[in-house]
Design a protein around this motif. Structure first.
Motif, PDB file in Angstrom:
ATOM      1  N   PRO A   1      68.308  25.406 124.257  1.00 23.77           N
ATOM      2  CA  PRO A   1      68.437  25.587 125.717  1.00 23.77           C
ATOM      3  C   PRO A   1      68.572  24.274 126.474  1.00 23.77           C
ATOM      4  O   PRO A   1      69.165  24.244 127.556  1.00 23.77           O
ATOM      5  CB  PRO A   1      67.131  26.311 126.094  1.00 23.77           C
TER       6      PRO A   1
ATOM      7  N   THR B   1      72.061  23.173 127.647  1.00 22.96           N
ATOM      8  CA  THR B   1      72.799  23.991 128.613  1.00 22.96           C
ATOM      9  C   THR B   1      73.389  23.112 129.704  1.00 22.96           C
ATOM     10  O   THR B   1      72.659  22.346 130.344  1.00 22.96           O
ATOM     11  CB  THR B   1      71.876  25.039 129.242  1.00 22.96           C
TER      12      THR B   1
ATOM     13  N   ARG C   1      65.745  33.112 133.799  1.00 18.94           N
ATOM     14  CA  ARG C   1      65.618  34.178 132.801  1.00 18.94           C
ATOM     15  C   ARG C   1      66.693  34.040 131.734  1.00 18.94           C
ATOM     16  O   ARG C   1      67.821  33.622 132.015  1.00 18.94           O
ATOM     17  CB  ARG C   1      65.725  35.548 133.482  1.00 18.94           C
ATOM     18  N   GLU C   2      66.338  34.427 130.523  1.00 20.12           N
ATOM     19  CA  GLU C   2      67.292  34.332 129.427  1.00 20.12           C
ATOM     20  C   GLU C   2      68.490  35.265 129.638  1.00 20.12           C
ATOM     21  O   GLU C   2      69.612  34.916 129.270  1.00 20.12           O
ATOM     22  CB  GLU C   2      66.603  34.655 128.101  1.00 20.12           C
ATOM     23  N   THR C   3      68.249  36.432 130.230  1.00 23.34           N
ATOM     24  CA  THR C   3      69.353  37.361 130.458  1.00 23.34           C
ATOM     25  C   THR C   3      70.375  36.784 131.429  1.00 23.34           C
ATOM     26  O   THR C   3      71.589  36.920 131.221  1.00 23.34           O
ATOM     27  CB  THR C   3      68.805  38.684 131.004  1.00 23.34           C
TER      28      THR C   3
ATOM     29  N   SER D   1      68.247  34.029 139.117  1.00 23.07           N
ATOM     30  CA  SER D   1      66.854  34.324 138.774  1.00 23.07           C
ATOM     31  C   SER D   1      65.929  34.149 139.974  1.00 23.07           C
ATOM     32  O   SER D   1      64.994  34.940 140.177  1.00 23.07           O
ATOM     33  CB  SER D   1      66.397  33.421 137.626  1.00 23.07           C
TER      34      SER D   1
ATOM     35  N   LEU E   1      70.876  33.585 131.983  1.00 18.52           N
ATOM     36  CA  LEU E   1      71.529  32.462 131.317  1.00 18.52           C
ATOM     37  C   LEU E   1      72.582  32.953 130.326  1.00 18.52           C
ATOM     38  O   LEU E   1      73.686  32.387 130.251  1.00 18.52           O
ATOM     39  CB  LEU E   1      70.479  31.620 130.597  1.00 18.52           C
ATOM     40  N   ASP E   2      72.275  34.017 129.591  1.00 12.02           N
ATOM     41  CA  ASP E   2      73.250  34.582 128.659  1.00 12.02           C
ATOM     42  C   ASP E   2      74.463  35.138 129.389  1.00 12.02           C
ATOM     43  O   ASP E   2      75.601  35.039 128.909  1.00 12.02           O
ATOM     44  CB  ASP E   2      72.601  35.674 127.818  1.00 12.02           C
TER      45      ASP E   2
END
Length: 270
Positions: A187, A190, A168-170, A202, A172-173
């Motif tokens: 991405p 990363t 999930r982007e959240t 995740s 990863l952030d």
């Protein structure tokens, strides 16, 4: 009596002198032989010079077999961690454990069966990734077309793409902020030390969401059985004893194992 003792001692000295010279010569020859064997062994042992790094024709670095074997043995010790953090194993094993808890069976299926099912299901889900890593990295390296470092870099790309697609982007952030990682434009750039914990977080979140959905029908059965027993005045009887056969029957009638395995595989795009 005194003359006989003196004669005896003189006789011993005369007899010992020739043998003492022979022993001295043998000891000297033995020491020289030991020194020669030591020098030959020192020349024969390869030692540290076998652990070298050379530059190939393309400008890269090649490691000797000694260093490569050491690296392989180190990777084998870390293989369980890689299996849990970089594949679908975490989601599968957590969902199966929650399923067993929801049904109410504490030791059936046993831990060995759940672990074996999780491993084989993980291999099935990760098979395209394994095949891609084998085609791009392992086979060219065994054919001596690429170096060991190039093989590691090529093998990491399929796993990086798989982990990135399931993260999930959240999450990863979050780990990007915690590690203060900056300068990443896409991405795909990363780093692994950020992607691995984000991917694992995740996977745990998705596994618990699937486990919650699994718990609902079994929880409904427990509530119904508990309400019926209370209405009948049988409050001393444990509702789990009565509801367990109904939960097993429900799971068998809906072909639960096929649904669980199919849902887990479908969650990765199968």
């Amino acid at each position: 009596m005194k003359m006989s003792s003196r004669r005896f001692l003189l006789l011993l000295v005369i007899v010992f002198i020739p043998f003492s010279s022979v022993w001295a010569q043998d000891a000297g020859g033995l020491s020289s032989s030991v020194d020669a064997v030591t020098q030959i062994a020192a020349k024969a042992v390869p030692g540290i010079p076998a652990m070298t790094v050379t530059t190939n024709a393309s400008g890269g670095q090649d490691y000797t077999v000694t260093i490569q074997i050491l690296a392989v043995m180190t990777v084998l010790t870390l293989l369980p961690s890689f299996l849990m953090m970089m594949t679908a194993f975490t989601r599968v094993i957590v969902v199966l454990a929650i399923l067993r808890q929801a049904i109410g069976l504490q030791s059936t299926p046993s831990n060995q069966i759940i672990l074996g099912l999780a491993i084989f299901l993980t291999i099935f889900i990760m098979l395209p990734v394994f095949e891609q890593a084998n085609t791009q990295a392992l086979q060219p390296y065994m054919n001596e077309q690429i170096t060991s470092l190039e093989a590691i870099d090529a093998a990491s790309k399929p796993f990086h793409e798989f982990m990135l697609s399931q993260t999930r982007e959240t999450d990863l952030d979050l780990f990007m902020r915690i590690s203060n990682t900056t300068g990443i434009q896409t991405p795909e750039e990363t780093p692994f030390f950020v992607l691995a914990p984000a991917f694992l977080t995740s996977e745990l979140k998705t596994a618990f969401q699937m486990g919650f959905v699994l718990f609902i029908p079994f929880l409904v059965i427990d509530l119904v059985v508990a309400s019926v027993l209370m209405a009948m005045g049988m409050m001393m009887l444990s509702p789990i004893i009565i509801s367990l056969p109904f939960k097993i029957m429900l799971f068998v009638l809906v072909d639960g194992w096929v649904m669980i395995v199919g849902t887990l595989a479908a969650s990765y795009g199968y």
